[in-house]
Design an enzyme around this catalytic site. Structure first.
Site, PDB file in Angstrom:
ATOM      1  N   ASN A 128     -22.951 -38.214  29.590  1.00  0.00           N
ATOM      2  CA  ASN A 128     -23.687 -38.112  28.718  1.00  0.00           C
ATOM      3  C   ASN A 128     -25.271 -38.331  28.992  1.00  0.00           C
ATOM      4  O   ASN A 128     -25.747 -39.271  28.629  1.00  0.00           O
ATOM      5  CB  ASN A 128     -23.623 -39.924  27.870  1.00  0.00           C
ATOM      6  CG  ASN A 128     -21.931 -39.769  27.531  1.00  0.00           C
ATOM      7  OD1 ASN A 128     -21.420 -38.928  27.283  1.00  0.00           O
ATOM      8  ND2 ASN A 128     -20.866 -40.786  28.398  1.00  0.00           N
ATOM      9  N   ARG A 129     -25.578 -37.675  30.481  1.00  0.00           N
ATOM     10  CA  ARG A 129     -27.251 -37.269  30.736  1.00  0.00           C
ATOM     11  C   ARG A 129     -27.609 -39.004  31.533  1.00  0.00           C
ATOM     12  O   ARG A 129     -28.336 -39.517  31.505  1.00  0.00           O
ATOM     13  CB  ARG A 129     -28.378 -37.191  29.504  1.00  0.00           C
ATOM     14  CG  ARG A 129     -27.743 -36.005  28.692  1.00  0.00           C
ATOM     15  CD  ARG A 129     -28.006 -34.708  30.037  1.00  0.00           C
ATOM     16  NE  ARG A 129     -27.896 -33.882  29.802  1.00  0.00           N
ATOM     17  CZ  ARG A 129     -26.404 -32.751  29.726  1.00  0.00           C
ATOM     18  NH1 ARG A 129     -25.205 -33.314  30.576  1.00  0.00           N
ATOM     19  NH2 ARG A 129     -26.675 -31.561  28.822  1.00  0.00           N
TER      20      ARG A 129
END
Ligand SMILES: Cc1cc2nc3c(=O)[nH]c(=O)nc-3n(C[C@H](O)[C@H](O)[C@H](O)COP(=O)(O)O)c2cc1C
Length: 219
Positions: A195-196
């Site tokens: 999710n970065r």
């Protein structure tokens, strides 16, 4: 068709989930930590693990980059070899501050190293030069790196002339070819996460006390 491929860049998505990185698991010496990651990178892809993007700054303050190969980790820094009259060398003469970046996609990792470039002692440049294949040594005499040339033939004919000239002889290191060592002042170790929300651990050299400050920074 190519255009279709390029159009995909808006939608290509990779989620990173292989490893994690925490302050409590990194070595207190960033060069040791770098050696650990480099070793793992060499194991995962020996062809590209030592490729690094080297950024320097031109006289008119334009950043420039190019790939060079990391060749050693002695002298408390990162060594590469190049032409001392190239564009990068002129920039380094003017401003020895530089930054390198490694990207190891198989491990979902990147490393940034900032520092000051110094010349490698001549003896070490000689030793490394002497270890290169005959053809590469001759190539170092042929290339006036970064200068304009008329055509490809100019290079090829000079190369063949010098191959004959040096055949059976010792090829000395050209005075304009040798190493630099990047003496680090900052390291950042980046580990891709889902999710970065990546892990980033940064080491900054506190010159006055000759110690490294280690902190986690936001993705
Ligand atoms: C995989 C790869 C490895 C390279 N390794 C070196 C190197 O170790 N030393 C070097 O001078 N140039 C190397 N080059 C060429 C440089 O990227 C660059 O073209 C050259 O050094 C001239 O750069 P400059 O004009 O900015 O000085 C390499 C290029 C690639 C793609």
């Amino acid at each position: 068709m190519e255009k279709d491929n390029v159009n995909q860049i808006k939608t290509i998505r990779t989620d990173y989930s292989k490893f994690e990185l925490t302050k409590s698991h990194v070595d207190e010496n960033p060069l040791t930590q770098f050696e650990i990651w480099l070793g793992e990178a060499i194991q995962s892809n020996p062809n590209t693990a030592n490729c690094m993007t080297l950024a320097t700054v031109s006289v008119d303050e334009m950043p420039t980059t190019r790939i060079v190969l990391l060749r050693d980790l002695s002298f408390n820094g990162l060594t590469f070899f190049t032409n001392y009259e190239s564009r990068k060398a002129k920039e380094i003469n003017h401003n020895p501050k530089a930054c390198v970046n490694f990207f190891w996609p198989e491990l979902e990792r990147q490393v940034r190293v900032e520092g000051i470039l110094q010349f490698l002692p001549q003896q070490e440049s000689d030793e490394y030069f002497n270890s290169r294949p005959f053809e590469s040594k001759v190539g170092a005499w042929v290339s006036k790196q970064s200068k304009a040339i008329e055509n490809r033939n100019e290079l090829d004919s000079k190369y063949h002339e010098l191959l004959q000239f040096y055949s059976g002889k010792h090829v000395p290191r050209p005075a304009n070819w040798g190493g630099y060592v990047l003496i680090p002042t900052l390291f950042e170790f980046w580990q891709g996460r889902p999710n970065r929300l990546h892990d980033r651990i940064q080491y900054v050299k506190e010159a006055s006390i000759n110690k490294w400050k280690i902190e986690r920074i936001s993705p």
